[in-house]
Design a protein around this motif. Structure first.
Motif, short mmCIF file in Angstrom:
data_model
loop_
_atom_site.label_atom_id
_atom_site.label_comp_id
_atom_site.label_asym_id
_atom_site.label_seq_id
_atom_site.Cartn_x
_atom_site.Cartn_y
_atom_site.Cartn_z
N LEU A 12 -43.68 29.32 -7.22
CA LEU A 12 -42.35 29.61 -7.72
C LEU A 12 -42.19 29.06 -9.14
O LEU A 12 -41.60 29.71 -10.01
CB LEU A 12 -41.30 29.02 -6.78
CG LEU A 12 -39.84 29.36 -7.03
CD1 LEU A 12 -39.62 30.86 -7.02
CD2 LEU A 12 -38.97 28.69 -5.99
N ASP A 13 -42.73 27.87 -9.39
CA ASP A 13 -42.63 27.27 -10.72
C ASP A 13 -43.32 28.14 -11.78
O ASP A 13 -42.79 28.31 -12.88
CB ASP A 13 -43.24 25.87 -10.73
CG ASP A 13 -42.36 24.84 -10.03
OD1 ASP A 13 -41.14 25.11 -9.85
OD2 ASP A 13 -42.88 23.77 -9.67
N GLU A 14 -44.49 28.68 -11.45
CA GLU A 14 -45.19 29.56 -12.40
C GLU A 14 -44.38 30.82 -12.69
O GLU A 14 -44.25 31.24 -13.84
CB GLU A 14 -46.56 29.97 -11.85
CG GLU A 14 -47.58 28.86 -11.80
CD GLU A 14 -48.86 29.32 -11.12
OE1 GLU A 14 -49.94 29.00 -11.66
OE2 GLU A 14 -48.79 30.00 -10.07
N LEU A 15 -43.84 31.41 -11.65
CA LEU A 15 -43.06 32.62 -11.82
C LEU A 15 -41.78 32.34 -12.62
O LEU A 15 -41.41 33.11 -13.51
CB LEU A 15 -42.73 33.25 -10.47
CG LEU A 15 -43.94 33.87 -9.76
CD1 LEU A 15 -43.64 34.10 -8.30
CD2 LEU A 15 -44.32 35.17 -10.45
N ARG A 16 -41.12 31.24 -12.32
CA ARG A 16 -39.89 30.90 -13.05
C ARG A 16 -40.20 30.59 -14.51
O ARG A 16 -39.41 30.94 -15.40
CB ARG A 16 -39.18 29.73 -12.38
CG ARG A 16 -38.49 30.16 -11.10
CD ARG A 16 -37.76 29.01 -10.45
NE ARG A 16 -36.97 29.48 -9.31
CZ ARG A 16 -36.44 28.70 -8.41
NH1 ARG A 16 -36.62 27.38 -8.49
NH2 ARG A 16 -35.73 29.19 -7.43
N ALA A 17 -41.32 29.95 -14.77
CA ALA A 17 -41.70 29.67 -16.16
C ALA A 17 -41.92 30.98 -16.91
O ALA A 17 -41.54 31.12 -18.07
CB ALA A 17 -42.95 28.80 -16.21
N GLY A 18 -42.53 31.95 -16.25
CA GLY A 18 -42.72 33.26 -16.85
C GLY A 18 -41.40 33.95 -17.14
O GLY A 18 -41.20 34.54 -18.21
N ILE A 19 -40.49 33.88 -16.20
CA ILE A 19 -39.15 34.47 -16.39
C ILE A 19 -38.44 33.80 -17.55
O ILE A 19 -37.85 34.46 -18.41
CB ILE A 19 -38.32 34.36 -15.09
CG1 ILE A 19 -38.91 35.29 -14.02
CG2 ILE A 19 -36.85 34.67 -15.35
CD1 ILE A 19 -38.35 35.06 -12.63
N ASP A 20 -38.52 32.47 -17.63
CA ASP A 20 -37.88 31.74 -18.72
C ASP A 20 -38.46 32.14 -20.07
O ASP A 20 -37.73 32.29 -21.05
CB ASP A 20 -37.99 30.23 -18.51
CG ASP A 20 -37.17 29.72 -17.34
OD1 ASP A 20 -36.29 30.47 -16.84
OD2 ASP A 20 -37.42 28.58 -16.91
#
Length: 104
Positions: A12-20
């Motif tokens: 989830l952290d990787e995906l959220r970092a990508g979204i950010d």
């Protein structure tokens, strides 16, 4: 900028970092778009064109829907986003130009 395929990310952290990161890029592009719109207002003021240009508005929405579909993005979501953005820019232009003028 190249980003990893979201299907290859496992947390989830990787995906959220990508979204950010994407959000940051989008905001930079929206600011650039706003600068263009601000310049358009100056030209409209000199030529007697209205802030609200219904013909242009419709053309932009049609183009956005087509390009969204081509990009694999939901055209209804794209249209809604663009309508909010365009309506906000029209409101800003109307503060300078008023509500009179010709459609362009």
């Amino acid at each position: 900028m190249s980003r990893p395929d979201p299907a290859t990310l496992t947390s989830l952290d990787e995906l959220r970092a990508g979204i950010d990161a994407i959000d940051t890029e989008l905001l930079t592009l929206f600011a650039e778009r706003q600068a263009h719109v601000d310049s358009v207002a100056g030209i409209k003021a000199k030529t007697g064109l209205s802030a609200a240009a219904p013909t242009r508005y419709a053309a932009v929405i049609d183009r956005v829907r087509d390009r969204a579909a081509d990009a694999g993005f939901d055209p209804d979501i794209a249209e809604g986003m663009w309508r909010v953005m365009i309506d906000g820019f029209i409101a800003q232009e109307q503060q300078v130009l008023g509500t009179e003028g010709e459609d362009a």
